[in-house]
Write a protein that holds these residues in place. Structure first.
Motif: not given
Length: 206
Positions: A82-86, A123-125, A127-136, A148-150
């Motif tokens: 959600d913009q700058d937040w997840v 603040e997300l690592n 690996e999670v940033q890569e997940l969020l970049r998926h367009r699907g 994921a270090q959540l």
């Protein structure tokens, strides 16, 4: 337990506010009926018949719908940017909301969500940033969940980053505004004000 990313525009319509307010996530593809007991082959036939998908496009759409209906399970985690937040939530079982099975709404394929917290995206690592970049529409995290270090955000899920629709609701933008005010207060000439702001920021950081 698995982690997924989902987009907030099922059927091409922005639904983030509704996701947070009504505690659910959904995918689009109205007009293919209740999918609770549908096999992957039945999903394929319905998507092909309704939307005319073929070849790789059919495979991609089938993968997304099947991931939401079959792969995702009660108790898995979902991240919605959600913009700058997840926003991080704990999902429930798939259910079919027939009243929303229209071209106008397109929100019939749903899972309930207990929203746990919202996290600044930066603040997300990696690996999670890569997940969020998926367009699907929906993507499963390819690593074991601990990668994921959540944990630290889940542990603090009842703190000021709470994003449920229940009493105590604080949306991400309000949290960001509050932090900006506290940061400004750190530069105040009033020592007591600086001390209170520092204490509030440290409490949030926990």
């Amino acid at each position: 337990m698995n982690l997924f990313q989902m987009k907030s525009k099922p059927h091409g319509i922005e639904r983030m506010a509704e996701f947070l307010k009504d505690n659910f996530v959904c995918i689009g593809w109205p007009g293919i009926g209740d999918l609770e007991k549908a096999s992957k082959e039945q999903l394929k036939d319905r998507l092909s018949s309704k939307y005319g998908y073929q070849g790789q496009e059919l495979a991609n759409r089938l993968g997304a719908v099947s991931a939401f209906v079959h792969t995702m399970q009660d108790g898995d985690y979902v991240l919605v940017a959600d913009q700058d937040w997840v926003h991080l939530g704990d999902v429930g079982d798939y259910y079919y909301a027939e009243q929303f099975d229209t071209e106008e709404d397109g929100m019939c394929h749903r899972r309930g969500v207990t929203w746990l917290t919202s996290i600044p995206k930066v603040e997300l690592n990696a690996e999670v940033q890569e997940l969020l970049r998926h367009r699907g529409t929906i993507t499963k995290f390819k690593h074991p969940l601990p990668i994921a270090q959540l944990d630290r955000w889940v542990t603090n899920a009842q703190g000021i980053t709470q994003v449920t629709g229940k009493p105590g609701y604080v949306d991400a933008k309000t949290v960001e505004e509050a932090l900006n005010i506290l940061k400004a207060a750190l530069r105040s000439e009033d020592a007591d004000r600086r001390e209170r702001a520092a204490a509030a920021i440290l409490q949030y950081a926990k």
